[in-house]
Design a protein around this motif. Structure first.
Motif, mmCIF file in Angstrom:
data_model
loop_
_atom_site.group_PDB
_atom_site.id
_atom_site.type_symbol
_atom_site.label_atom_id
_atom_site.label_comp_id
_atom_site.label_asym_id
_atom_site.label_seq_id
_atom_site.Cartn_x
_atom_site.Cartn_y
_atom_site.Cartn_z
ATOM 1 N N VAL A 43 15.153 2.710 4.265
ATOM 2 C CA VAL A 43 13.587 2.364 4.714
ATOM 3 C C VAL A 43 13.679 1.761 6.105
ATOM 4 N N SER A 44 12.342 1.796 6.624
ATOM 5 C CA SER A 44 12.374 1.565 7.868
ATOM 6 C C SER A 44 12.413 -0.229 7.975
ATOM 7 N N GLY A 45 12.224 -0.885 9.265
ATOM 8 C CA GLY A 45 12.298 -2.208 9.457
ATOM 9 C C GLY A 45 10.884 -2.866 9.024
ATOM 10 N N GLN A 46 9.867 -1.927 8.712
ATOM 11 C CA GLN A 46 8.519 -2.640 8.441
ATOM 12 C C GLN A 46 8.042 -2.619 6.943
ATOM 13 N N SER A 47 7.708 -3.647 6.265
ATOM 14 C CA SER A 47 6.875 -3.434 4.799
ATOM 15 C C SER A 47 5.360 -2.838 5.271
ATOM 16 N N PHE A 48 4.720 -2.603 4.274
ATOM 17 C CA PHE A 48 3.267 -2.367 4.256
ATOM 18 C C PHE A 48 2.623 -3.039 3.287
ATOM 19 N N LYS A 49 1.473 -3.347 3.502
ATOM 20 C CA LYS A 49 0.568 -3.955 2.689
ATOM 21 C C LYS A 49 -0.533 -2.881 1.936
ATOM 22 N N VAL A 50 -0.862 -2.996 0.632
ATOM 23 C CA VAL A 50 -1.756 -2.143 0.035
ATOM 24 C C VAL A 50 -2.742 -2.633 -0.807
ATOM 25 N N SER A 51 -4.027 -2.545 -0.701
ATOM 26 C CA SER A 51 -4.766 -3.148 -1.709
ATOM 27 C C SER A 51 -5.917 -1.667 -2.300
ATOM 28 N N ALA A 52 -6.402 -2.198 -3.474
ATOM 29 C CA ALA A 52 -7.139 -1.058 -4.090
ATOM 30 C C ALA A 52 -7.947 -1.848 -5.154
ATOM 31 N N ASP A 53 -9.292 -1.399 -5.353
ATOM 32 C CA ASP A 53 -9.954 -2.107 -6.323
ATOM 33 C C ASP A 53 -9.489 -1.867 -7.664
ATOM 34 N N LYS A 54 -8.813 -0.534 -7.937
ATOM 35 C CA LYS A 54 -8.462 -0.432 -9.378
ATOM 36 C C LYS A 54 -7.607 0.769 -9.360
ATOM 37 N N LEU A 55 -6.560 0.564 -10.229
ATOM 38 C CA LEU A 55 -5.180 1.640 -10.513
ATOM 39 C C LEU A 55 -5.315 1.819 -11.725
ATOM 40 N N VAL A 56 -5.336 3.195 -12.300
ATOM 41 C CA VAL A 56 -5.388 3.371 -13.742
ATOM 42 C C VAL A 56 -4.136 4.563 -13.650
ATOM 43 N N GLY A 57 -3.047 4.122 -14.559
ATOM 44 C CA GLY A 57 -1.686 5.057 -14.663
ATOM 45 C C GLY A 57 -1.586 5.194 -15.864
ATOM 46 N N THR A 58 -0.829 6.264 -16.232
ATOM 47 C CA THR A 58 -0.056 6.605 -17.557
ATOM 48 C C THR A 58 1.235 7.041 -17.333
ATOM 49 N N GLY A 59 2.142 6.614 -18.331
ATOM 50 C CA GLY A 59 3.665 6.828 -18.329
ATOM 51 C C GLY A 59 4.230 5.852 -17.272
ATOM 52 N N ASN A 93 -10.571 3.131 -4.113
ATOM 53 C CA ASN A 93 -10.712 2.489 -2.631
ATOM 54 C C ASN A 93 -9.416 1.792 -2.441
ATOM 55 N N MET A 94 -8.584 2.782 -2.105
ATOM 56 C CA MET A 94 -7.231 2.269 -1.373
ATOM 57 C C MET A 94 -7.124 1.858 -0.224
ATOM 58 N N CYS A 95 -6.389 0.961 0.251
ATOM 59 C CA CYS A 95 -6.410 0.626 1.893
ATOM 60 C C CYS A 95 -4.775 0.267 1.769
ATOM 61 N N GLN A 96 -4.338 0.817 3.146
ATOM 62 C CA GLN A 96 -3.025 0.692 3.283
ATOM 63 C C GLN A 96 -2.831 0.144 4.840
ATOM 64 N N THR A 204 -5.302 -2.465 18.230
ATOM 65 C CA THR A 204 -4.485 -3.671 18.821
ATOM 66 C C THR A 204 -4.726 -5.004 17.737
ATOM 67 N N GLY A 205 -3.802 -5.676 17.772
ATOM 68 C CA GLY A 205 -3.891 -6.952 16.883
ATOM 69 C C GLY A 205 -3.174 -6.776 15.578
ATOM 70 N N VAL A 206 -3.297 -7.769 14.743
ATOM 71 C CA VAL A 206 -2.934 -7.789 13.330
ATOM 72 C C VAL A 206 -4.202 -7.559 12.388
ATOM 73 N N LYS A 207 -4.357 -6.374 12.022
ATOM 74 C CA LYS A 207 -5.702 -6.168 11.053
ATOM 75 C C LYS A 207 -4.976 -5.337 9.941
ATOM 76 N N GLU A 208 -4.720 -6.158 8.703
ATOM 77 C CA GLU A 208 -4.380 -5.793 7.476
ATOM 78 C C GLU A 208 -5.422 -5.601 6.439
ATOM 79 N N CYS A 209 -4.878 -5.040 5.221
ATOM 80 C CA CYS A 209 -5.876 -4.575 4.272
ATOM 81 C C CYS A 209 -6.306 -5.990 3.518
ATOM 82 N N TYR A 210 -5.438 -7.063 3.506
ATOM 83 C CA TYR A 210 -5.805 -8.340 3.103
ATOM 84 C C TYR A 210 -5.086 -9.585 3.904
#
Length: 210
Positions: A43-59, A93-96, A204-210
C-alpha cells in the motif's frame, strides 16, 4: 437475526487478530474498472477518506489483517486494518478524497472523486476494503459474530495474499445496510467497480470528503 450499530473504530494497537466488535464497514476506493487486482500489493504512504449516503451489500464478511507498504519517504511500514468484503455492493452518493502533502511551491494538493449520485449508484462485485476507521449507522441480517476466519462462507473469504490469521476472529452476515458512512482506508480491490456519473477534481489545500 438483525443487528444495528452506530459508532467508529480507531485502531491504536493490533495483533494479527481483530478486536471483537459488531462495528461493520463500508466501502469504496479508487476507481477500478478492470476486473480483479493482484491478490496482494504494497500500500502507498497515503490513506484515503470515503463517505457515502448509503451502502447496501450482500454476502458480507470481515476479518483482521495487516497491510504492508511504505511511508511517503520510502520507508517500509505496516498498518492494522479490518478487511470488509462484499459479494456485491450498491453505494449511493460516494465521495473519495486523498491529500498529498508538501508538494514544492503548492503545499498540499487534494484529489476528490465523486460518483453514484443522480439516482444511479456505484455498483461493485467481490469488493474488499481495508479499513482503519469507520463510522456509520448499520443494519445486518443473518449475522454471525466470532467465526474463525477460514470458515467465512456468507461473503468472500480471506483474500489470497492477505496477512491474516485464518483461525482468528471474523464476522459475517447475509446482508448489510450502512447509512451516513465515513471511513478512512488504506486499500480497495474489486472484481468489477462501476462508477456512474464519475467526477474527479484536483485542488490546492486540504479538501476532504468529511
Amino acid at each position: 437475526m438483525e443487528s444495528q450499530v452506530r459508532g467508529g473504530t480507531r485502531w491504536k494497537r493490533f495483533a494479527v487478530v481483530m478486536v471483537p466488535s459488531v462495528a461493520a464497514t463500508a466501502c469504496i476506493g479508487i476507481a477500478l474498472a478492470q476486473g480483479a487486482l493482484a491478490a496482494s500489493f504494497s500500500v502507498s504512504g497515503q490513506s484515503f477518506k470515503v463517505s457515502a449516503d448509503k451502502l447496501v451489500g450482500t454476502g458480507f464478511s470481515q476479518y483482521g489483517a495487516i497491510d504492508s507498504g511504505y511511508t511517503l519517504d520510502g520507508k517500509k511500514t505496516a498498518h492494522p486494518v479490518a478487511v470488509s468484503a462484499f459479494k456485491s455492493a450498491s453505494i449511493t452518493n460516494m465521495c473519495q478524497s486523498v491529500v498529498t502533502p508538501n508538494i514544492p511551491l503548492l503545499g498540499s494538493v487534494s484529489l476528490t472523486l465523486k460518483a453514484g449520485g443522480g439516482g444511479t449508484p456505484v455498483e461493485a462485485e467481490n469488493l474488499y476494503i481495508d479499513v482503519e476507521d469507520l463510522s456509520a449507522d448499520a443494519t445486518f441480517k443473518g449475522i454471525d459474530i466470532g467465526v474463525a476466519g477460514k470458515d467465512l462462507n456468507k461473503g468472500p473469504g480471506i483474500k489470497d495474499g492477505d496477512s491474516a490469521n485464518p483461525y482468528g476472529f471474523a464476522q459475517q452476515a447475509e446482508s448489510a445496510t450502512l447509512t451516513d458512512v465515513k471511513q478512512t482506508a488504506w486499500a480497495t480491490t474489486a472484481g468489477t467497480f462501476k462508477l456512474s456519473g464519475l467526477k474527479m477534481s484536483l485542488s490546492t489545500g486540504v479538501k476532504e470528503c468529511y
